[in-house]
Every structure is written in structure tokens, then in C-alpha cells.
Design an enzyme around this catalytic site. Structure first.
Site, PDB file in Angstrom:
ATOM      1  N   GLU A 161      21.750  13.796  -3.034  1.00 44.64           N
ATOM      2  CA  GLU A 161      21.649  14.190  -1.632  1.00 44.64           C
ATOM      3  C   GLU A 161      20.440  13.505  -1.009  1.00 44.64           C
ATOM      4  O   GLU A 161      19.422  13.307  -1.667  1.00 44.64           O
ATOM      5  CB  GLU A 161      21.488  15.715  -1.540  1.00 44.64           C
ATOM      6  N   CYS A 184      13.054  21.515   2.306  1.00 40.50           N
ATOM      7  CA  CYS A 184      12.294  21.134   1.120  1.00 40.50           C
ATOM      8  C   CYS A 184      12.595  22.049  -0.069  1.00 40.50           C
ATOM      9  O   CYS A 184      12.567  23.267   0.062  1.00 40.50           O
ATOM     10  CB  CYS A 184      10.819  21.202   1.453  1.00 40.50           C
TER      11      CYS A 184
END
Ligand code: SF4
Length: 344
Positions: free
Chosen positions: A94, A334
Site C-alpha cells: 500500500e 500513520c
């Protein structure tokens, strides 16, 4: 699996050598890379200034294959787009396009999964599959550009510990940074690391000056060891000293990434340790409140506590920012990459 070498992991110098070995003139290497990196053309048949017999020779030796598939998932706030990329061996990685005020940043993966196993990170939970090669790193930028995203900034903060894939990482960075490649300035490329000593030593030995972001976890070995197993072999006291040596050699920036975990690393004592580390390294602190996930055994802190911590750091004279959560609804924030691997 395609056994031909991928064109996207090949530097200009290497390509010239390959082409001369094939009896082709070296300037053809510049022509091919210019089509790819300047004109966004990856189909060799469309490279109109190259003759058909030369095109045939090139495509017999080199692969122009891109990812098998790229799935785009935009966030509701439209500030992030996650790209799930299927590699030629069916592994998935990703990367995330982040929309900043004036430019687009791409958060890139350097490994499929991650072996470092930070306890607050979903990629760590997903486990480790393999290193990416340079072409698979470069292709993340290429695919984003093909989709129309004009990427100007790169952060190696996606899946993986980039410094555990040192050789392929720096081949990719050469391609991304060179004027014959994507020409993305070194000051616009940041490598995030959990503090892998052998590679920090190698950065110094190889004279490689890059912007670093150091994922701290905790400035104290005992706490750090509980949430970042890398501490056992890469003690933060040694890592801090080597980072200090590294920073003395050049004027690149260092950011301390600090993921806040309720009742783990948010006490006054822990934050004092973080401030001292930031002052020692003359680094900016970037506070990241944990992105909660059912597979992560920690909680984020509340917004009042976050503000207090920020004020405490500022009043101690250290620089601090709070990372705004982009793309949390699509698990692109994150520490959240890896959802596509876990859910498969
Ligand atoms: S935070 Fe980075 S180094 Fe740690 S497990 Fe996640 S991807 Fe790996």
C-alpha cells in the site's frame, strides 16, 4: 513471474551498459528513460523516436510490466487516497497520496509487510513477506503519476523499515532523484526509520545525506523495549549517539516521530525524556496520536492531553508539530497500512 529485469529499477548508467552489451548506442538509454519519467509513457511501442527493431531487442531483454493491479480508495475528507498495489507475485503493498496545502506527498512502502514488529503499528501486526526491489519502489510513484497525481514530495513511511532494504532503497532513490528520472529533490525525500544501527552506520560510511525521521516510541530503554522490540539489539542510547554523529556531518533535517499511547509513553517523565532527546539531536518532534485498531493493544490519548503535551514541549523550547490525521477512515493514516494484507 517475469524473469526479465524491470526497466523501472534500472539506473541510466546501468541501462547504458546493458544497451552497449546488446550492440545498441548508449543514447537510446536516455531516450527510453525520458519516455518513462518525463512523458509518462511505459509502453515501448509508443516510444516513437526508437526504431522498431531496437524496440524489439529492448523488450526481449527488459520488462516494462507494471503492477498487476492498482486499486484507489479515496478518504471521505478527500485529503488522502490509498493505493493498494498488487505485485507480479501477487503480494500486496500500500502507498498513500497525501494532499498537503500546496503539493502532493506520496507515502511509499519499502517492504511487503515489516519484520520490525512495533506493537503500535498495523504493518507490524501484518508480518513480513519480503523486501521490495528498486523497481517496485519506483513503480509506486509511477502508478501515482499515471493516475494523475503530480507527486512532489516522498516519505518512506509506508509499509516496512526502509533501512532494512538499504541497497534497493538507494537504487530507487537515485532513480527518483536524478534529473533523468523523476527529479524529486533530495530535500523532498524523507526516510523514516525505527533506528537500525547497522544502516545508520552505513549512511555515514557511504556519505549518504538524507532527511531522516526517527520513530522514537520512548526515549527510555525499558518502555521502548515493550513497544519496539528493535530496542533489544539497537539500544536508543547508541542510536541517538550515531544519529548525532550523522547530523554533525551535514545539514539535513531530523524529525522525531512520537506515537502517543495512553498510559504507556504519555507521562510527564516520558515527555521530558523526549524533549531531552530532541534538544540533544536538535530535532523537531512530530506528535502522532495513535490510530486505534482492534488489532492494536493500545489506546490514543484524549485531545486535552495532546494539547498539554504540545504546550509542555513548546515551553521547554523544543520544536513540535502534531500530525493531522488524514485518511483514517480508509486505514491510510500513520501505522495503519497493512489492512489489505490482514484482511486477505
Ligand atoms: S512502525 Fe515502521 S518499522 Fe515499525 S512495524 Fe510499522 S512499518 Fe515496521
Amino acid at each position: 513471474m517475469n524473469e526479465k529485469k524491470s526497466i523501472y529499477g534500472t539506473t541510466l548508467e546501468t541501462l547504458k551498459v546493458t544497451f552497449s552489451g546488446m550492440g545498441l548506442r548508449p543514447f537510446v538509454a536516455s531516450q527510453v528513460l525520458s519516455w518513462i519519467y518525463k512523458k509518462n509513457v511505459t509502453d515501448v511501442r509508443r516510444m516513437t523516436n526508437i526504431s522498431n527493431d531496437v524496440k524489439l531487442k529492448i523488450s526481449q531483454r527488459l520488462s516494462f510490466d507494471r503492477f498487476k493491479s492498482v486499486q484507489q480508495i479515496p478518504s471521505e475528507d478527500e485529503l488522502a487516497v490509498k493505493l493498494i498495489c498488487e505485485l507480479q507475485d501477487a503480494q500486496k503493498i500500500e502507498c498513500v497520496v497525501l494532499k498537503e496545502k500546496s503539493h502532493l506527498t506520496l507515502c511509499i512502502s519499502s517492504q511487503a509487510g515489516c519484520p520490525v514488529d512495533c506493537k503500535f503499528c498495523l504493518t507490524g501486526v501484518a508480518g513480513f513477506k519480503r523486501n521490495l526491489d528498486a523497481s517496485e519502489i519506483v513503480m509506486q510513484v509511477l502508478e501515482a503519476k499515471q493516475l494523475g497525481f503530480d507527486i512532489k514530495n516522498l516519505v518512506f513511511m509506508g509499509m516496512g523499515e526502509p533501512l532494512l532494504n538499504y541497497d534497493q532503497l538507494f537504487i530507487a532513490i537515485e532513480i527518483l532523484n536524478s534529473d533523468w528520472g523523476y527529479n524529486i529533490g533530495a530535500r523532498h525525500i524523507t526516510i523514516s526509520t525505527s533506528g537500525y544501527l547497522a544502516s545508520i552506520n552505513r549512511l555515514i560510511k557511504d556519505n549518504r545525506f538524507v532527511n531522516l525521521a526517527f520513530s522514537v516510541g520512548s526515549a527510555f530503554p525499558v518502555t521502548r523495549n515493550q513497544i519496539m522490540p528493535i530496542e533489544a539489539r539497537n539500544p536508543i542510547l547508541k542510536v541517538a549517539r550515531r544519529l548525532h554523529d550523522y547530523l554533525k556531518l551535514h545539514n539535513r533535517k531530523l524529525t522525531l516521530e512520537y506515537t502517543l499511547l495512553q498510559s504507556v509513553n504519555d507521562s510527564v517523565f516520558e515527555i521530558e525524556g523526549l524533549i531531552n532527546l530532541a534538544k540533544y539531536l536538535d530535532a523537531k518532534i512530530n506528535l502522532i496520536n495513535l490510530n486505534p485498531h482492534e488489532k492494536i493493544p493500545f489506546k490514543p490519548i484524549d485531545s486535552d492531553s495532546l494539547s498539554l503535551i504540545k504546550e509542555r514541549i513548546q515551553s521547554a523550547g523544543a520544536r513540535v508539530t502534531v500530525r493531522f490525521k488524514k485518511g483514517q477512515d480508509i486505514a491510510a493514516a500513520c501505522g495503519q497500512l497493512g489492512e489489505s494484507i490482514i484482511s486477505n
